[in-house]
Design a protein around this motif. Structure first.
Motif, PDB file in Angstrom:
ATOM      1  N   GLU A   1      55.594  45.137  33.759  1.00 61.87           N
ATOM      2  CA  GLU A   1      54.657  45.977  33.011  1.00 61.87           C
ATOM      3  C   GLU A   1      54.474  47.289  33.768  1.00 61.87           C
TER       4      GLU A   1
ATOM      5  N   GLU B   1      43.864  39.277  38.721  1.00 61.51           N
ATOM      6  CA  GLU B   1      43.898  39.985  37.451  1.00 61.51           C
ATOM      7  C   GLU B   1      44.093  41.483  37.662  1.00 61.51           C
ATOM      8  N   THR B   2      44.646  42.153  36.646  1.00 62.38           N
ATOM      9  CA  THR B   2      44.654  43.607  36.603  1.00 62.38           C
ATOM     10  C   THR B   2      43.285  44.064  36.095  1.00 62.38           C
TER      11      THR B   2
ATOM     12  N   THR C   1      54.369  40.925  36.535  1.00 64.46           N
ATOM     13  CA  THR C   1      53.140  40.267  36.103  1.00 64.46           C
ATOM     14  C   THR C   1      53.470  38.969  35.377  1.00 64.46           C
ATOM     15  N   ALA C   2      52.425  38.266  34.973  1.00 67.82           N
ATOM     16  CA  ALA C   2      52.614  37.039  34.211  1.00 67.82           C
ATOM     17  C   ALA C   2      53.268  37.323  32.863  1.00 67.82           C
ATOM     18  N   ASN C   3      53.206  38.563  32.401  1.00 67.48           N
ATOM     19  CA  ASN C   3      53.831  38.961  31.138  1.00 67.48           C
ATOM     20  C   ASN C   3      55.218  39.548  31.336  1.00 67.48           C
TER      21      ASN C   3
ATOM     22  N   SER D   1      42.586  38.697  28.860  1.00 66.20           N
ATOM     23  CA  SER D   1      43.578  37.652  28.634  1.00 66.20           C
ATOM     24  C   SER D   1      43.129  36.265  29.077  1.00 66.20           C
TER      25      SER D   1
ATOM     26  N   THR E   1      47.385  47.849  33.614  1.00 62.94           N
ATOM     27  CA  THR E   1      48.644  47.779  32.879  1.00 62.94           C
ATOM     28  C   THR E   1      48.292  47.874  31.388  1.00 62.94           C
TER      29      THR E   1
ATOM     30  N   ASN F   1      48.333  45.847  29.045  1.00 63.16           N
ATOM     31  CA  ASN F   1      47.562  44.680  28.629  1.00 63.16           C
ATOM     32  C   ASN F   1      47.000  43.982  29.859  1.00 63.16           C
ATOM     33  N   HIS F   2      45.767  43.520  29.742  1.00 60.40           N
ATOM     34  CA  HIS F   2      45.147  42.775  30.842  1.00 60.40           C
ATOM     35  C   HIS F   2      45.999  41.557  31.161  1.00 60.40           C
ATOM     36  N   THR F   3      46.337  41.395  32.434  1.00 59.23           N
ATOM     37  CA  THR F   3      47.228  40.310  32.805  1.00 59.23           C
ATOM     38  C   THR F   3      46.980  39.901  34.248  1.00 59.23           C
TER      39      THR F   3
END
Length: 263
Positions: free
Chosen positions: A107, A211-212, A102-104, A248, A197, A199-201
């Motif tokens: 996850e 998006e998730t 993910t962008a984070n 997010s 996930t 956190n929304h990401t």
């Protein structure tokens, strides 16, 4: 199996909402016949969640065929390849605990929801009326088939000046143009999915940033106490709407985005 059916009697009867009909003006001599009710169409949902003790729980639910419920399971069609730490995996083969890119960073998937799109059986209040195909010639790779819950990242240099952020989320369906984004009605049922996930990401599929799952900040405001309880029962990994955390990125529509950019 058709995932749509009428609300059963018993515990779900409270969700069978009759539609008000016009006043009956028949002569008094004519016996009155009760008007048939138009119950809310119901949909079958399947969920699998990662619990705090790292065990998994699988459940089946019957809930209204309306956006607040449908959005938890109608983003990606069966066969969509999800980027994981071990390569691309079809969404139907994911299990909670799998790590996705993910962008984070990586996850874990904490929850997966699924339902079935059946052409011609969507109901008056349903959002699941058609799917959108994102063509390969636009983004490279394979075509991507998504549902009404799929939102993608929209970037524009002016957004940072206008909104203080460089990107926003908008429904893929807003961008249907008959060429790059095709609104389609498949000839048969299609199993649909969405995933959460911690956190929304955002995750990238076939060059598109999606998006998730997150129900949104205002989800609880549109539901009665019974509806909220039914909704939360689909998420055994959390106990309250606040447990979904923060969204997010701002969600909006194509119309609003283009209005801002044209101003």
């Amino acid at each position: 199996m058709n995932s749509l059916h009428r609300a059963p009697s018993g515990s779900n009867a409270a969700l069978t909402l009759p539609v008000q009909s016009p006043r009956d003006y028949r002569p008094a001599s004519e016996p009155h016949k009760p008007q048939p009710s138009n119950p809310t169409l119901m949909r079958r949902y399947e969920t699998v969640a990662l619990l705090p003790d790292l065990s998994e729980t699988f459940n089946q639910h019957v809930a209204p065929a309306m956006p607040v419920f449908e959005e938890c399971a109608t983003a990606f069609a069966r066969g969509t390849l999800i980027p994981t730490v071990r390569g691309e995996v079809a969404i139907e083969d994911l299990i909670p605990g799998d790590y996705i890119q993910t962008a984070n960073g990586s996850e874990p998937v904490t929850w997966i929801g699924s339902t079935t799109y059946v052409p011609g059986h969507s109901g008056d209040r349903s959002s699941l009326n058609h799917l959108t195909r994102i063509t390969a010639q636009r983004y490279g790779g394979m075509d991507i088939l998504v549902g009404p819950a799929a939102r993608m990242v929209i970037r524009h240099p002016r957004l940072n000046m206008l909104l203080g952020q460089e990107a926003v989320l908008a429904p893929v369906a807003d961008y249907a143009d008959g060429e790059r984004f095709l609104e389609i009605t498949p000839g048969g049922p299609v199993q649909m999915f969405h995933l959460m996930t911690p956190n929304h990401t955002v995750l990238t599929i076939g060059g598109v940033e999606f998006e998730t799952y997150h129900p949104g900040k205002a989800a609880g405001q549109t539901m009665s106490a019974k509806m909220r309880s039914l909704f939360l029962s689909m998420f055994p990994n959390i106990s309250d709407l606040d447990d979904f955390g923060q969204v997010s990125m701002t969600r909006t529509s194509r119309q609003v985005i283009e209005g801002l950019l044209d101003s």
